[in-house]
Design a protein around this motif. Structure first.
Motif, mmCIF file in Angstrom:
data_model
loop_
_atom_site.group_PDB
_atom_site.id
_atom_site.type_symbol
_atom_site.label_atom_id
_atom_site.label_comp_id
_atom_site.label_asym_id
_atom_site.label_seq_id
_atom_site.Cartn_x
_atom_site.Cartn_y
_atom_site.Cartn_z
ATOM 1 N N LYS A 1 39.506 -9.788 -102.095
ATOM 2 C CA LYS A 1 39.131 -11.189 -101.941
ATOM 3 C C LYS A 1 38.619 -11.549 -100.551
ATOM 4 O O LYS A 1 38.291 -12.701 -100.305
ATOM 5 N N THR A 2 38.572 -10.579 -99.639
ATOM 6 C CA THR A 2 38.042 -10.843 -98.293
ATOM 7 C C THR A 2 36.993 -9.787 -97.955
ATOM 8 O O THR A 2 36.852 -8.784 -98.656
ATOM 9 N N ASP A 3 36.317 -9.997 -96.853
ATOM 10 C CA ASP A 3 35.278 -9.054 -96.430
ATOM 11 C C ASP A 3 35.805 -7.931 -95.532
ATOM 12 O O ASP A 3 35.035 -7.196 -94.932
ATOM 13 N N THR A 4 37.112 -7.760 -95.472
ATOM 14 C CA THR A 4 37.742 -6.799 -94.564
ATOM 15 C C THR A 4 37.179 -5.386 -94.708
ATOM 16 O O THR A 4 36.941 -4.704 -93.712
ATOM 17 N N ASP B 1 34.301 -4.627 -96.378
ATOM 18 C CA ASP B 1 32.898 -4.711 -96.802
ATOM 19 C C ASP B 1 31.940 -3.804 -96.050
ATOM 20 O O ASP B 1 30.913 -3.403 -96.585
ATOM 21 N N HIS B 2 32.228 -3.479 -94.807
ATOM 22 C CA HIS B 2 31.292 -2.675 -94.014
ATOM 23 C C HIS B 2 31.407 -1.173 -94.289
ATOM 24 O O HIS B 2 30.556 -0.399 -93.858
ATOM 25 N N PRO C 1 27.175 -0.421 -99.409
ATOM 26 C CA PRO C 1 28.357 -1.003 -98.768
ATOM 27 C C PRO C 1 29.276 -1.604 -99.840
ATOM 28 O O PRO C 1 28.811 -2.090 -100.873
ATOM 29 N N PHE C 2 30.562 -1.573 -99.572
ATOM 30 C CA PHE C 2 31.535 -2.131 -100.507
ATOM 31 C C PHE C 2 31.229 -3.597 -100.813
ATOM 32 O O PHE C 2 31.489 -4.066 -101.915
ATOM 33 N N SER C 3 30.645 -4.304 -99.848
ATOM 34 C CA SER C 3 30.310 -5.720 -100.058
ATOM 35 C C SER C 3 29.448 -5.927 -101.299
ATOM 36 O O SER C 3 29.562 -6.949 -101.977
ATOM 37 N N MET C 4 28.600 -4.962 -101.617
ATOM 38 C CA MET C 4 27.696 -5.089 -102.762
ATOM 39 C C MET C 4 28.363 -4.723 -104.089
ATOM 40 O O MET C 4 27.809 -4.998 -105.156
ATOM 41 N N ARG D 1 32.071 -4.996 -104.399
ATOM 42 C CA ARG D 1 33.432 -5.543 -104.426
ATOM 43 C C ARG D 1 33.656 -6.452 -105.629
ATOM 44 O O ARG D 1 34.694 -6.402 -106.289
#
Length: 167
Positions: A18-21, A23-24, A66-69, A71
């Motif tokens: 639930k956070t961008d922790t 994401d990178h 990236p995990f951001s894409m 998650r």
């Protein structure tokens, strides 16, 4: 290489999904087992993107997303009243974070010496573990980079209030 047990599962999962922790980090693979097993291959399908899209998304030089894409997809597979019975995620550093890490720790290794710097998350039998690792392209008995990566991962977890115990 170290193995850590992440001790506050609920807090970790909220931070993780639930956070961008995270994401990178680049996602190499995710395997989520519930009613069925879902496998997400994080490697970029080059035919899917135009060169302009890769540039706009800042994915040039990346082999994984990236995990951001991804998650949101992972969250959708994990959320619900019943938790998955197991999952495994394999993450690695992006090319620029690999360069920054090597510089920050003053390593004698170069980017061409390494296939990647990784960490794995594994949830099985209600236990969540994190393991670290480095894949070398060259033979070396020098494990100083491994020790530095282990320290950096522990520092990262502490900075994000993710509790753990060494195994």
């Amino acid at each position: 290489m170290i193995a850590l047990q992440l001790t506050d599962l609920k807090n970790f999962m909220n931070t993780f999904l639930k956070t961008d922790t995270f994401d990178h980090f680049l996602l190499q693979e995710a395997v989520i087992t519930g009613a069925a097993t879902y496998i997400i291959d994080g490697h970029i399908t080059k035919e899917f993107y135009t060169e302009n899209e890769l540039e706009e998304l800042q994915l040039n030089g990346y082999s994984m997303l990236p995990f951001s894409m991804l998650r949101g997809n992972c969250f959708d597979l994990i959320k619900g009243k019943k938790a998955p019975s197991a999952f495994r995620f394999v993450f690695c550093l992006s090319p620029e974070n690999l360069r920054k890490t090597l510089a920050a720790v003053g390593s004698n290794y170069t980017e061409s010496d390494l296939s990647g710097i990784f960490f794995n998350l594994k949830f099985q039998n209600q236990i969540l573990t994190l393991t670290t690792g480095i894949s070398y392209r060259i033979f070396s008995t020098d494990k100083s980079l491994d020790a530095e990566w282990d320290k950096l991962m522990k520092r990262f977890l502490n900075q994000h209030q993710i509790s753990f115990e060494e195994l």
